[in-house]
Scaffold this active site. Structure first.
Site, mmCIF file in Angstrom:
data_model
loop_
_atom_site.group_PDB
_atom_site.id
_atom_site.type_symbol
_atom_site.label_atom_id
_atom_site.label_comp_id
_atom_site.label_asym_id
_atom_site.label_seq_id
_atom_site.Cartn_x
_atom_site.Cartn_y
_atom_site.Cartn_z
ATOM 1 N N SER A 128 3.457 -2.454 10.308
ATOM 2 C CA SER A 128 4.913 -2.400 10.465
ATOM 3 C C SER A 128 5.599 -3.702 10.067
ATOM 4 O O SER A 128 6.527 -4.165 10.727
ATOM 5 C CB SER A 128 5.289 -2.005 11.904
ATOM 6 O OG SER A 128 4.862 -0.701 12.195
ATOM 7 N N HIS A 179 -9.411 0.992 4.846
ATOM 8 C CA HIS A 179 -8.142 1.157 5.556
ATOM 9 C C HIS A 179 -8.351 2.045 6.779
ATOM 10 O O HIS A 179 -9.135 2.992 6.757
ATOM 11 C CB HIS A 179 -7.087 1.754 4.624
ATOM 12 C CG HIS A 179 -5.700 1.702 5.186
ATOM 13 N ND1 HIS A 179 -5.240 2.610 6.114
ATOM 14 C CD2 HIS A 179 -4.684 0.819 4.980
ATOM 15 C CE1 HIS A 179 -3.996 2.309 6.436
ATOM 16 N NE2 HIS A 179 -3.639 1.226 5.769
ATOM 17 N N LYS A 184 0.055 4.280 -0.251
ATOM 18 C CA LYS A 184 -0.564 5.459 0.377
ATOM 19 C C LYS A 184 -0.340 6.690 -0.527
ATOM 20 O O LYS A 184 -0.443 6.577 -1.745
ATOM 21 C CB LYS A 184 -0.036 5.633 1.799
ATOM 22 C CG LYS A 184 -0.214 4.358 2.632
ATOM 23 C CD LYS A 184 0.107 4.533 4.065
ATOM 24 C CE LYS A 184 -0.092 3.213 4.809
ATOM 25 N NZ LYS A 184 0.112 3.348 6.265
ATOM 26 N N GLY A 222 3.040 1.983 10.990
ATOM 27 C CA GLY A 222 4.028 3.045 10.863
ATOM 28 C C GLY A 222 4.751 3.409 12.141
ATOM 29 O O GLY A 222 5.541 4.349 12.149
ATOM 30 N N GLU A 282 -6.724 4.374 8.051
ATOM 31 C CA GLU A 282 -6.497 5.802 7.853
ATOM 32 C C GLU A 282 -7.705 6.472 7.228
ATOM 33 O O GLU A 282 -8.017 7.629 7.544
ATOM 34 C CB GLU A 282 -5.233 6.002 7.010
ATOM 35 C CG GLU A 282 -3.968 5.627 7.773
ATOM 36 C CD GLU A 282 -2.764 5.368 6.889
ATOM 37 O OE1 GLU A 282 -1.711 5.049 7.460
ATOM 38 O OE2 GLU A 282 -2.874 5.475 5.648
ATOM 39 N N ASN A 304 0.864 -1.180 0.000
ATOM 40 C CA ASN A 304 0.000 0.000 0.000
ATOM 41 C C ASN A 304 0.902 1.232 0.000
ATOM 42 O O ASN A 304 1.502 1.566 1.018
ATOM 43 C CB ASN A 304 -0.909 -0.010 1.231
ATOM 44 C CG ASN A 304 -1.751 1.257 1.345
ATOM 45 O OD1 ASN A 304 -1.882 2.015 0.385
ATOM 46 N ND2 ASN A 304 -2.317 1.489 2.518
ATOM 47 N N GLU A 308 -5.388 -4.973 10.696
ATOM 48 C CA GLU A 308 -4.427 -3.911 10.990
ATOM 49 C C GLU A 308 -4.565 -3.476 12.445
ATOM 50 O O GLU A 308 -5.534 -2.796 12.781
ATOM 51 C CB GLU A 308 -4.704 -2.663 10.167
ATOM 52 C CG GLU A 308 -4.938 -2.805 8.689
ATOM 53 C CD GLU A 308 -5.314 -1.450 8.120
ATOM 54 O OE1 GLU A 308 -4.440 -0.844 7.497
ATOM 55 O OE2 GLU A 308 -6.451 -0.996 8.333
#
Length: 248
Positions: free
Chosen positions: A208, A92, A11, A168, A94, A9, A162
């Site tokens: 991660s 996702h 992003k 991250g 985010e 991904n 996730e």
């Protein structure tokens, strides 16, 4: 035996200058047997990425639930497909957090992807506060239930777990934590879709993942691959993850 899937991904990263990295990843994926690799890139990069990716699927990172309409700045599943995408991410964390997407929104997006012949990776996951409160499995299985598209099947839908607090940050759950959550997801899939579909559907881990920890994470029970963020931006970092998956 479920075939491993390692999806990157990108992003909000990736300009035309990044095409050599995509080509290098695709070349490595082509000679790595036993594992599927894909890259989900910004919409502006899908068409050029397809030209250098050979048989490696290129995907989008989101799609609108509607096929067309007055939705400024959005992109439909049909547009992704026309650009050459073979899949898309939906839900996702985010987007759930930053764009306020609900489970109902995510369900609609997954169904739109299916209407237009795209595979979908449906994301679910908990925050650190929810995990610390002992709510992790309840939160994730509720998201899974309410986001599940009608007609869900293992030949076009994958689930990505996730842990939001691990994306991250360099932090990762323990192997036992990952196995327990993936087991809970698999059990909920069986409840929702039946045992045969649940047994065939891939459940990816995302949070991660890198070359150093990929073998351990991908070797956990009920983990069928990875959804990779920053480490998917270069062949140097992404290819070792693909190779780790192939070695399991």
């Amino acid at each position: 035996m479920r075939r491993k899937l390692v999806a990157g991904n990108w992003k909000m990263h990736g300009l035309i200058a990044a095409l050599p990295e995509i080509e290098a990843i695709a070349q490595a994926a082509a000679v790595t047997p036993g594992v599927d690799a894909a890259l989900c890139v910004p919409a502006t990069l899908i068409a050029p990425a397809v030209t250098v990716a050979a048989r490696m699927p290129i995907g989008g990172q989101d799609c609108h639930a509607a096929d067309q309409g007055a939705h400024t700045g959005c992109i439909s599943a049909a547009m992704l497909r026309e650009a050459g995408a073979a899949l898309t991410i939906v839900g996702h964390s985010e987007r759930r957090a930053d764009q306020g997407e609900t489970d109902a929104d995510v369900k609609g997006k997954a169904e739109a992807a299916r209407r237009h012949g795209l595979n979908a990776i449906l994301c679910v996951g908990e925050t650190l506060d929810q995990r610390d409160a002992g709510q992790a499995e309840a939160v994730v299985t509720a998201q899974l239930t309410d986001s599940m598209p009608d007609g869900a099947a293992a030949d076009w839908l994958s689930i990505a777990y996730e842990p939001v607090w691990a994306i991250g940050t360099g932090r990762t759950p323990t192997e036992a934590d990952v196995a327990a959550m993936h087991g809970a997801i698999r059990a909920k899939l069986a409840e929702l879709l039946g045992g045969e579909t649940a047994a065939a559907m891939r459940v990816l881990y995302g949070g991660s993942v890198n070359g150093a920890n990929a073998a351990l994470l991908l070797g956990c029970a009920d983990v069928d691959g990875a959804l990779v963020g920053g480490a998917s931006l270069t062949a140097e970092k992404f290819v070792p993850i693909i190779e780790a998956a192939a070695g399991l």
